[in-house]
Scaffold this active site. Structure first.
Site, short mmCIF file in Angstrom:
data_model
loop_
_atom_site.label_atom_id
_atom_site.label_comp_id
_atom_site.label_asym_id
_atom_site.label_seq_id
_atom_site.Cartn_x
_atom_site.Cartn_y
_atom_site.Cartn_z
N ASP A 1 -7.36 -1.80 -0.28
CA ASP A 1 -6.47 -2.82 0.27
C ASP A 1 -7.30 -4.08 0.47
OD1 ASP A 1 -4.93 -4.46 2.01
OD2 ASP A 1 -3.85 -2.71 2.77
N ASP B 1 -3.14 3.24 8.18
CA ASP B 1 -1.97 3.70 7.43
C ASP B 1 -1.68 5.17 7.69
OD1 ASP B 1 -1.91 1.14 6.46
OD2 ASP B 1 -2.72 1.63 4.49
N HIS C 1 -6.71 -1.23 8.10
CA HIS C 1 -5.76 -0.40 8.85
C HIS C 1 -5.92 1.07 8.48
CE1 HIS C 1 -4.06 -4.48 8.21
NE2 HIS C 1 -3.79 -4.37 9.50
N GLU D 1 -1.95 -5.11 -2.05
CA GLU D 1 -1.67 -6.08 -0.98
C GLU D 1 -2.14 -7.50 -1.29
OE1 GLU D 1 0.30 -5.52 1.51
OE2 GLU D 1 0.32 -3.35 1.82
N HIS E 1 4.35 1.23 4.11
CA HIS E 1 2.96 0.98 3.70
C HIS E 1 1.98 1.35 4.81
CE1 HIS E 1 2.14 -3.44 5.23
NE2 HIS E 1 2.81 -2.75 6.11
N ASP F 1 -6.96 -6.47 2.32
CA ASP F 1 -7.15 -6.92 3.70
C ASP F 1 -8.35 -6.25 4.36
OD1 ASP F 1 -6.40 -4.46 4.94
OD2 ASP F 1 -4.32 -5.09 5.17
N HIS G 1 0.80 -1.22 0.00
CA HIS G 1 0.00 0.00 0.00
C HIS G 1 0.83 1.27 0.00
CE1 HIS G 1 -4.41 1.14 1.17
NE2 HIS G 1 -3.99 1.77 0.10
N ASP H 1 -9.84 -0.33 3.88
CA ASP H 1 -8.67 -0.94 4.51
C ASP H 1 -9.01 -1.36 5.94
OD1 ASP H 1 -6.03 -1.59 5.31
OD2 ASP H 1 -5.20 0.09 4.17
#
Length: 300
Positions: free
Chosen positions: A227, A127, A125, A272, A140, A229, A100, A123
């Site tokens: 992303d 980031d 997360h 990712e 990332h 994930d 990412h 995402d």
């Protein structure tokens, strides 16, 4: 989105994180027939191939709090140029990652052309770390902060302008793993974050209606940074940092379909995908199906 041309740009970046395999993400997505599937929707597709990313075996980490900084910067600068050129040619840039950290380059290229851009960041997360707050030094995990103008000057000032996006036009969807400094930054900046708790409570349709409204208000349109994930690992097992309790395949498809219906989408990246950790290229196939949805594919 009025364009009928899509430019695919592969970025086999793996220097923004610790796990190898994500560098094979663009190849995995291509193997899942992304070009053919987009062409079937009536688009002309130009695939520029992959931007060169150096191997870490030949490199030395100069700063463990900003791993591979010079190389990450160089690759993202090249990506920004390619994204910017694609937009100048009237094409929709579709960037395939890679980790990412490539969002830094994509957003530089997009905002160089459109100036005022809204962002939907799908995402698990945030980031939103920096050199000072990152527990790993992996860039990332800093890419959204950098794009907001927070972080190391070599990244923040890419393209000779900063910030690339504004916090009140930025939306995070699907968050469920945020570091304490990231939580603080979200509150300080006033970024709208739809955690999985909120998605569970009100549903993805309501979430996306508000997300699209925020990201499109006062902007030329929306950039999607997706992303994989963000999905639950059951639906997307081939990612480097899986987090239980993510969005389902169908929720994610609905989100992409609503983005397509909004006609606000300017550009997109899917990142990712790690085929080493995947099962029969399943995650790459999911990525392709989500890409089809943002480009207008419908069930009926």
């Amino acid at each position: 989105m009025s364009q009928k041309k899509v430019t695919i740009i592969g970025v086999p970046m793996h220097l923004g994180q610790n796990r190898r395999g994500v560098d094979m993400g663009p190849s995995a997505i291509r193997y899942a027939k992304v070009r053919q599937r987009i062409e079937q929707l009536g688009f002309y597709v130009e695939d520029l191939g992959d931007i060169y990313v150096p191997s870490p075996e030949r490199l030395t980490i100069e700063n463990p709090k900003l791993k591979w900084l010079p190389q990450v910067k160089e690759v993202n600068e090249k990506l920004a140029d390619q994204v910017s050129k694609a937009i100048q040619q009237g094409s929709f840039p579709l960037v395939l990652g890679g980790d990412h950290s490539i969002a830094i380059g994509t957003l530089t290229g997009v905002t160089r052309q459109y100036q005022e851009v809204g962002l939907i960041w799908f995402d698990a997360h945030g980031d939103l770390n920096t050199e000072e707050s990152s527990p790993s030094g992996n860039i990332h995990g800093m890419s959204l902060a950098v794009s907001l103008g927070i972080g190391h000057s070599d990244l923040v000032n890419m393209g000779n302008f900063s910030p690339k996006i504004k916090p009140d036009r930025t939306v995070i969807v699907g968050a469920r793993d945020l570091d304490p400094p990231e939580k603080t930054r979200i509150h300080e900046l006033g970024i709208r974050v739809f955690t999985m708790h909120e998605i569970d409570r009100v549903g993805m349709a309501a979430v996306m209606e508000e997300a699209i409204q925020i990201a499109s208000q006062g902007t030329k349109g929306i950039h999607l940074s997706f992303d994989l994930d963000g999905l639950d690992p059951k639906d997307a097992p081939g990612v480097g940092t899986p987090v239980l309790g993510g969005t389902t395949y169908r929720e994610s498809q609905l989100a992409m379909e609503m983005l397509a219906e909004s006609k606000q989408l300017l550009s997109a990246e899917f990142v990712e995908v790690n085929p080493i950790l995947d099962q029969a290229n399943h995650t790459a196939k999911v990525a392709v199906e989500l890409i089809e949805s943002i480009l207008g594919k419908k069930i009926l």
